[in-house]
Design an enzyme around this catalytic site. Structure first.
Site, mmCIF file in Angstrom:
data_model
loop_
_atom_site.group_PDB
_atom_site.id
_atom_site.type_symbol
_atom_site.label_atom_id
_atom_site.label_comp_id
_atom_site.label_asym_id
_atom_site.label_seq_id
_atom_site.Cartn_x
_atom_site.Cartn_y
_atom_site.Cartn_z
ATOM 1 N N TYR A 43 32.943 29.409 30.236
ATOM 2 C CA TYR A 43 32.336 28.105 29.945
ATOM 3 C C TYR A 43 31.498 28.208 28.679
ATOM 4 O O TYR A 43 30.754 29.177 28.507
ATOM 5 C CB TYR A 43 31.438 27.653 31.111
ATOM 6 C CG TYR A 43 32.089 26.540 31.900
ATOM 7 C CD1 TYR A 43 32.374 25.319 31.279
ATOM 8 C CD2 TYR A 43 32.438 26.696 33.227
ATOM 9 C CE1 TYR A 43 32.995 24.300 31.984
ATOM 10 C CE2 TYR A 43 33.059 25.680 33.934
ATOM 11 C CZ TYR A 43 33.334 24.479 33.297
ATOM 12 O OH TYR A 43 33.949 23.466 33.971
ATOM 13 N N GLU A 45 29.956 25.108 26.991
ATOM 14 C CA GLU A 45 29.502 23.772 26.558
ATOM 15 C C GLU A 45 28.473 23.902 25.454
ATOM 16 O O GLU A 45 27.562 24.735 25.518
ATOM 17 C CB GLU A 45 28.905 23.008 27.744
ATOM 18 C CG GLU A 45 29.999 22.387 28.596
ATOM 19 C CD GLU A 45 29.594 22.223 30.037
ATOM 20 O OE1 GLU A 45 28.906 23.116 30.553
ATOM 21 O OE2 GLU A 45 29.999 21.211 30.635
ATOM 22 N N ASP A 192 45.302 9.871 10.989
ATOM 23 C CA ASP A 192 45.819 10.653 12.119
ATOM 24 C C ASP A 192 47.073 11.345 11.596
ATOM 25 O O ASP A 192 48.150 10.748 11.501
ATOM 26 C CB ASP A 192 46.146 9.701 13.280
ATOM 27 C CG ASP A 192 46.741 10.439 14.487
ATOM 28 O OD1 ASP A 192 47.236 11.566 14.309
ATOM 29 O OD2 ASP A 192 46.730 9.864 15.585
ATOM 30 N N THR A 218 46.689 16.833 15.920
ATOM 31 C CA THR A 218 46.980 17.735 17.020
ATOM 32 C C THR A 218 47.427 19.048 16.370
ATOM 33 O O THR A 218 47.782 19.080 15.195
ATOM 34 C CB THR A 218 48.096 17.182 17.928
ATOM 35 O OG1 THR A 218 49.186 16.758 17.118
ATOM 36 C CG2 THR A 218 47.600 16.011 18.746
ATOM 37 N N LYS A 221 52.200 20.336 16.779
ATOM 38 C CA LYS A 221 53.430 19.728 16.238
ATOM 39 C C LYS A 221 53.876 20.547 15.023
ATOM 40 O O LYS A 221 54.223 21.719 15.183
ATOM 41 C CB LYS A 221 53.172 18.255 15.923
ATOM 42 C CG LYS A 221 52.792 17.435 17.171
ATOM 43 C CD LYS A 221 52.693 15.962 16.853
ATOM 44 C CE LYS A 221 52.457 15.108 18.087
ATOM 45 N NZ LYS A 221 51.057 14.946 18.468
ATOM 46 N N ARG A 227 48.666 23.548 22.198
ATOM 47 C CA ARG A 227 48.333 22.147 22.458
ATOM 48 C C ARG A 227 46.845 21.984 22.232
ATOM 49 O O ARG A 227 46.043 22.789 22.706
ATOM 50 C CB ARG A 227 48.684 21.762 23.889
ATOM 51 C CG ARG A 227 50.154 21.842 24.191
ATOM 52 C CD ARG A 227 50.504 21.002 25.370
ATOM 53 N NE ARG A 227 50.785 19.647 24.955
ATOM 54 C CZ ARG A 227 51.945 19.252 24.421
ATOM 55 N NH1 ARG A 227 52.929 20.103 24.243
ATOM 56 N NH2 ARG A 227 52.114 18.001 24.065
HETATM 57 N N1 DSN Z 1 53.608 11.978 22.033
HETATM 58 C C1 DSN Z 1 53.498 12.306 20.633
HETATM 59 C C2 DSN Z 1 54.772 12.075 19.904
HETATM 60 O O1 DSN Z 1 55.804 12.342 20.468
HETATM 61 O O2 DSN Z 1 54.754 11.656 18.761
HETATM 62 C C3 DSN Z 1 52.354 11.659 19.991
HETATM 63 O O3 DSN Z 1 51.215 11.923 20.719
#
Ligand code: DSN
Length: 408
Positions: A43, A45, A192, A218, A221, A227
């Site tokens: 933990y 925080e 984003d 994120t 990707k 993740r």
């Molecule tokens: N679910 C993602 C996508 O496939 O683009 C975006 O969060």
């Protein structure tokens, strides 16, 4: 042990199928090791040097190390930019940004979901659409951003925040134009870049950081990490962003994921990563031109990035049917709305195809040609009595078995 069986079955699925979901990728063994490490037990925080629990000496170093690498990946100076590496994923990252910059009910402008936006960009079923007053811009009938039209909308609506970024837009985004619109109405600008972060990091998509106040991405990707998500903000906004992430929204950070983000950032600083991103784009462009040559329609006629949108609106069925037959032969895609969508989001007219995952496996032009052929065959087979699906399935298996998933 049943969990081992789950892992084995999913490993087999990932090995034996071809993933063309534009938002998916394969993290490296090192990233996976970090995420599965003993940091999961801790933990923490708070933030480095200001924790609510003891025992965070090493954790503090991990978080500082990851932050430092995150800034380096995007060439950001420490005296101008800050980064928060704690967001659990993209949705909470966006939520934290809205909480930091806005008051409940404030007006925000973003790309509509059906034109390639995201649920957390103000869709009515998402917290974002419930808490804030979103107005949406779209793409033109040709699938491209019409910047003059978006600027007009911004002037009419005077949002406090303009959100750029998309999940299904295959063309470069002109962040400078969005900056101009934001300045004209005194709005913050958020990018984003979840989909295109890897391309930006490699210098293969115009950089958003010259223009925006805040950017988030994120990490799983095109960045090819675990993740999770990170938020970059101009220094003057950083304290508000940090407060919104913790304690505003989240509890204890997932330190194992923060370590995984650091590992991915180290990988993103290599020449190999830049070469990989080049191939991602080359593969997407080649796949797009092959599909076009086979007579299929691509939204905007092609792609500048890692994804393309197949327009199946002239076909007999909705895209759900085509997604299903592609999965049946081992090609995993997602159905997607297209600009000017006439069908429902549950069974829209488009299929989104992306090349980050197949490129990580080492596939190139020959494989893109083959995949385009298989996709076209499968689409053509729908509705045909006695169509030989087994033949296509076998071809996918053969192709897939030539490329490792756990590649390094
Ligand atoms: N679910 C993602 C996508 O496939 O683009 C975006 O969060």
């Amino acid at each position: 042990m049943i969990y081992k069986e789950f892992i084995e079955r999913e490993s087999r699925r990932q090995r034996e199928t071809i993933t063309l979901i534009a938002s998916e990728n394969y993290a490296s063994k090192n990233v996976m090791e970090a995420v599965g490490s003993i940091f999961s037990n801790k933990y923490a925080e708070g933030y480095p040097g200001k924790r609510y629990y003891a025992g965070n000496q090493v954790v503090d170093e991990v978080e500082e190390w990851t932050k430092d690498l995150g800034l380096r990946v995007f060439g950001l100076k420490k005296d101008e930019w800050c980064v928060n590496v704690q967001p659990y994923s993209g949705s909470p990252a966006n939520m934290a940004i809205y909480l930091a910059l806005l008051s409940k009910g404030d007006k925000v402008m973003s790309l509509k979901l059906s034109h390639g936006g995201h649920l957390t960009h103000g869709h009515k079923v998402s917290f974002s659409g419930k808490l804030f007053d979103f107005v949406h811009y779209g793409v033109g009938d040709d699938g491209w951003f019409d910047y003059d039209e978006i600027a007009k909308q911004a002037k009419e609506n005077k949002p406090k925040l303009i959100v750029t970024g998309a999940t299904a837009y295959s063309r470069q985004i002109d962040f400078g134009k969005f900056r101009q619109m934001a300045d004209e109405v005194g709005a913050y600008l958020l990018a984003d870049i979840s989909h295109i972060a890897g391309l930006i990091a490699a210098g293969l998509h115009p950089n958003c950081f010259d223009w925006v106040d805040v950017a988030m991405t994120t990490t799983h990707k095109t960045l090819r990490g675990p993740r999770g998500a990170v938020i970059f903000s101009r220094k003057k906004l950083a304290a508000d962003i940090d407060k919104a992430v913790f304690p505003g929204l989240q509890g204890g950070p997932h330190v194992n994921s923060i370590l995984g983000k650091g590992v991915a950032f180290e990988e993103a600083l290599t020449e190999e990563f830049v070469e990989y991103q080049k191939k991602v784009i080359e593969n997407a462009q080649f796949l797009s031109s092959e599909l076009t040559d086979l007579g299929l329609e691509i939204v905007t006629g092609g792609t500048d990035n890692h994804l393309l949108l197949l327009d199946l609106s002239d076909k007999q069925y909705g895209a759900g049917k085509y997604q299903d037959v592609l999965e049946k032969i081992g090609i995993v895609v997602n159905k997607n709305t297209i600009p000017g969508e006439k069908r429902s989001p549950l069974d829209p007219s488009g299929i989104r195809l992306g090349t980050p995952a197949v490129t990580t496996r080492g596939m190139g032009r020959d494989e893109m040609k083959k995949i385009a052929f298989l996709i076209n065959q499968a689409i053509g087979g729908v509705g045909q009595d006695g169509f030989d699906w087994g033949r296509l399935e076998k071809e996918v298996r053969i192709l897939s078995s030539r490329f490792q998933v756990f590649f390094r």
